[in-house]
Design a protein around this motif. Structure first.
Motif, PDB file in Angstrom:
ATOM      1  N   ALA A 196      28.969  -0.991  -9.044  1.00 28.59           N
ATOM      2  CA  ALA A 196      28.357  -0.259  -7.931  1.00 28.59           C
ATOM      3  C   ALA A 196      28.441   1.240  -8.156  1.00 28.59           C
ATOM      4  CB  ALA A 196      29.048  -0.642  -6.620  1.00 28.59           C
ATOM      5  N   VAL A 197      29.574   1.699  -8.669  1.00 24.54           N
ATOM      6  CA  VAL A 197      29.748   3.130  -8.942  1.00 24.54           C
ATOM      7  C   VAL A 197      28.765   3.596 -10.005  1.00 24.54           C
ATOM      8  CG1 VAL A 197      31.355   4.868  -9.830  1.00 24.54           C
ATOM      9  CG2 VAL A 197      32.168   3.141  -8.220  1.00 24.54           C
ATOM     10  N   LEU A 198      28.612   2.801 -11.067  1.00 23.05           N
ATOM     11  CA  LEU A 198      27.728   3.203 -12.160  1.00 23.05           C
ATOM     12  C   LEU A 198      26.261   3.203 -11.724  1.00 23.05           C
ATOM     13  CD1 LEU A 198      27.336   4.031 -15.076  1.00 23.05           C
ATOM     14  CD2 LEU A 198      27.281   1.606 -15.697  1.00 23.05           C
ATOM     15  N   LEU A 199      25.846   2.201 -10.959  1.00 25.30           N
ATOM     16  CA  LEU A 199      24.449   2.155 -10.525  1.00 25.30           C
ATOM     17  C   LEU A 199      24.149   3.267  -9.521  1.00 25.30           C
ATOM     18  CD1 LEU A 199      23.792  -1.689 -10.297  1.00 25.30           C
ATOM     19  CD2 LEU A 199      23.297  -0.107 -12.167  1.00 25.30           C
ATOM     20  N   THR A 200      25.146   3.637  -8.732  1.00 22.84           N
ATOM     21  CA  THR A 200      24.977   4.807  -7.865  1.00 22.84           C
ATOM     22  C   THR A 200      24.817   6.065  -8.713  1.00 22.84           C
ATOM     23  OG1 THR A 200      26.228   3.816  -6.044  1.00 22.84           O
ATOM     24  CG2 THR A 200      26.065   6.218  -6.072  1.00 22.84           C
ATOM     25  N   ALA A 201      25.609   6.168  -9.779  1.00 22.54           N
ATOM     26  CA  ALA A 201      25.475   7.307 -10.689  1.00 22.54           C
ATOM     27  C   ALA A 201      24.092   7.334 -11.325  1.00 22.54           C
ATOM     28  CB  ALA A 201      26.551   7.232 -11.775  1.00 22.54           C
ATOM     29  N   ALA A 202      23.549   6.166 -11.639  1.00 25.70           N
ATOM     30  CA  ALA A 202      22.211   6.105 -12.219  1.00 25.70           C
ATOM     31  C   ALA A 202      21.161   6.620 -11.237  1.00 25.70           C
ATOM     32  CB  ALA A 202      21.886   4.674 -12.639  1.00 25.70           C
ATOM     33  N   GLU A 203      21.312   6.255  -9.955  1.00 31.16           N
ATOM     34  CA  GLU A 203      20.390   6.776  -8.942  1.00 31.16           C
ATOM     35  C   GLU A 203      20.518   8.297  -8.826  1.00 31.16           C
ATOM     36  OE1 GLU A 203      19.402   4.369  -5.266  1.00 31.16           O
ATOM     37  OE2 GLU A 203      21.389   3.583  -5.745  1.00 31.16           O
ATOM     38  N   GLN A 204      21.753   8.787  -8.856  1.00 32.28           N
ATOM     39  CA  GLN A 204      21.971  10.232  -8.793  1.00 32.28           C
ATOM     40  C   GLN A 204      21.329  10.922 -10.001  1.00 32.28           C
ATOM     41  OE1 GLN A 204      22.756  11.144  -5.864  1.00 32.28           O
ATOM     42  NE2 GLN A 204      24.940  11.571  -5.726  1.00 32.28           N
ATOM     43  N   LEU A 205      21.429  10.301 -11.154  1.00 34.42           N
ATOM     44  CA  LEU A 205      20.796  10.848 -12.354  1.00 34.42           C
ATOM     45  C   LEU A 205      19.290  10.962 -12.161  1.00 34.42           C
ATOM     46  CD1 LEU A 205      20.562  11.647 -15.338  1.00 34.42           C
ATOM     47  CD2 LEU A 205      20.693   9.198 -15.914  1.00 34.42           C
ATOM     48  N   GLY A 206      18.669   9.917 -11.619  1.00 37.83           N
ATOM     49  CA  GLY A 206      17.237   9.962 -11.389  1.00 37.83           C
ATOM     50  C   GLY A 206      16.836  11.076 -10.448  1.00 37.83           C
ATOM     51  N   THR A 207      17.639  11.302  -9.412  1.00 40.18           N
ATOM     52  CA  THR A 207      17.352  12.383  -8.471  1.00 40.18           C
ATOM     53  C   THR A 207      17.520  13.738  -9.143  1.00 40.18           C
ATOM     54  OG1 THR A 207      17.977  11.040  -6.561  1.00 40.18           O
ATOM     55  CG2 THR A 207      18.097  13.427  -6.295  1.00 40.18           C
ATOM     56  N   ALA A 208      18.527  13.872  -9.994  1.00 42.48           N
ATOM     57  CA  ALA A 208      18.720  15.130 -10.726  1.00 42.48           C
ATOM     58  C   ALA A 208      17.539  15.421 -11.642  1.00 42.48           C
ATOM     59  CB  ALA A 208      20.013  15.065 -11.544  1.00 42.48           C
ATOM     60  N   VAL A 209      17.030  14.389 -12.296  1.00 39.12           N
ATOM     61  CA  VAL A 209      15.864  14.553 -13.173  1.00 39.12           C
ATOM     62  C   VAL A 209      14.651  14.977 -12.362  1.00 39.12           C
ATOM     63  CG1 VAL A 209      14.239  13.309 -14.651  1.00 39.12           C
ATOM     64  CG2 VAL A 209      16.704  12.960 -14.928  1.00 39.12           C
ATOM     65  N   ARG A 210      14.447  14.353 -11.206  1.00 39.62           N
ATOM     66  CA  ARG A 210      13.308  14.702 -10.361  1.00 39.62           C
ATOM     67  C   ARG A 210      13.413  16.138  -9.855  1.00 39.62           C
ATOM     68  NH1 ARG A 210       8.143  14.559  -9.768  1.00 39.62           N
ATOM     69  NH2 ARG A 210       7.403  14.511  -7.618  1.00 39.62           N
ATOM     70  N   ALA A 211      14.602  16.568  -9.489  1.00 38.22           N
ATOM     71  CA  ALA A 211      14.787  17.949  -9.036  1.00 38.22           C
ATOM     72  C   ALA A 211      14.416  18.933 -10.139  1.00 38.22           C
ATOM     73  CB  ALA A 211      16.238  18.163  -8.592  1.00 38.22           C
ATOM     74  N   CYS A 212      14.823  18.621 -11.360  1.00 35.81           N
ATOM     75  CA  CYS A 212      14.491  19.497 -12.495  1.00 35.81           C
ATOM     76  C   CYS A 212      12.987  19.527 -12.726  1.00 35.81           C
ATOM     77  CB  CYS A 212      15.230  19.005 -13.740  1.00 35.81           C
ATOM     78  SG  CYS A 212      15.062  20.082 -15.169  1.00 35.81           S
TER      79      CYS A 212
END
Length: 292
Positions: A160-176
């Motif tokens: 659960a922690v890792l998949l949450t991190a993956a979602e956060q990564l996607g949001t970081a990419v979109r922000a960039c």
């Protein structure tokens, strides 16, 4: 060691991006803000695409893939700001009838907080009576929250922690992506604002944080080591929250308005940062290992 996606993994990622681009684009995102609620048709379409059954064995009707592939699709979900209890339903696919194919929506008690409780057919994990759950005013209009009295955070589930991190990564990419796009097209003093050094630095820092988090998240998906997962979570949370803040700076005052989706990136990153014990438990895990 080089971590390079296989052709099959790239196809999976691209397919999910195409699906979300067709079914949950910017217009759909704004519509979801205007009229909150879970799109059951989209949920079933995600089920048909294998989003929830991705890690189930083929013998029981699953896709038969692993954690690295799950990370890729959750990254795309985070990039699109896809709504709904994605993580809870994915984790319950093996145990709750109908979760794997998207017919059953599953919510999950996580440290006393529940996302999308009112829309869920089944609630899993944790003690406490969800009938006593109290609705909260969520900072993210796309993530309704309830608190279950008397429930404390337990040991975090590394998946659960890792998949949450993956979602956060996607949001970081979109922000960039949004920041770079705006910096190229917004003109001030006769030139794009991306020509100014301060804006260049913001965009460069966003990219570095996102790519550093990507390397950590992908590596943790391969090793599945709890310490690697904790490190990936810290880096991904930082990339998402700091990246969304910097994206707001690039957009100026417009970034705080409903004219753009930038503020939604920051709000979702804030809410996700409280899942799975938040960054605090990941910090404590890494600190204990260092001191030990």
């Amino acid at each position: 060691m080089r971590f390079r996606l296989t052709d099959e993994q790239e196809s999976l990622r691209d397919g999910m991006r195409t699906l979300l681009g067709r079914r949950f684009d910017g217009a759909a995102l704004r519509a979801a803000v205007a009229a909150p609620g879970l799109d059951r048709e989209l949920w079933r379409e995600l089920g048909a695409a294998g989003f929830f059954a991705l890690r189930l064995p083929e013998a029981v009707g699953g896709v038969g893939l692993g954690l690295p592939e799950a990370v890729l699709v959750f990254e795309e979900a985070g990039r699109a700001l896809l709504t709904g209890p994605l993580l809870a339903t994915h984790l319950a696919a093996a145990d709750v009838a109908g979760a794997a194919d998207g017919e059953t929506v599953v919510a999950r008690v996580d440290g006393g907080l529940v996302e999308w409780l009112a829309e869920a057919d089944v609630v899993t994990e944790g003690a406490g009576d969800v009938s006593e759950a109290v609705p909260l005013r969520s900072v993210d209009p796309l993530t309704p929250l309830h608190r279950v009295p008397g429930v404390r955070a337990g040991a975090p589930d590394p998946v659960a922690v890792l998949l949450t991190a993956a979602e956060q990564l996607g949001t970081a990419v979109r922000a960039c992506e949004l920041a770079v796009q705006h910096a190229r097209t917004r003109v001030q003093f006769g030139q794009p604002i991306g020509a100014f050094q301060a804006v260049k630095h913001l965009c460069a820092e966003m990219l570095v944080r996102a790519e550093t988090a990507r390397a950590a998240v992908y590596a943790a998906a391969v090793t599945a080591d709890p310490l690697d997962v904790a490190a990936a979570r810290l880096l991904a949370d930082e990339a998402a929250v700091a990246g969304a803040r910097d994206c707001l700076q690039v957009h100026g005052g417009m970034g705080f308005t409903w004219e753009t989706e930038v503020h939604l990136l920051l709000k979702r990153a804030w809410v996700r940062s409280q899942r799975g014990g938040g960054v605090t438990q990941s910090e404590e895990l890494l600190a204990a290992d260092l001191l030990g």
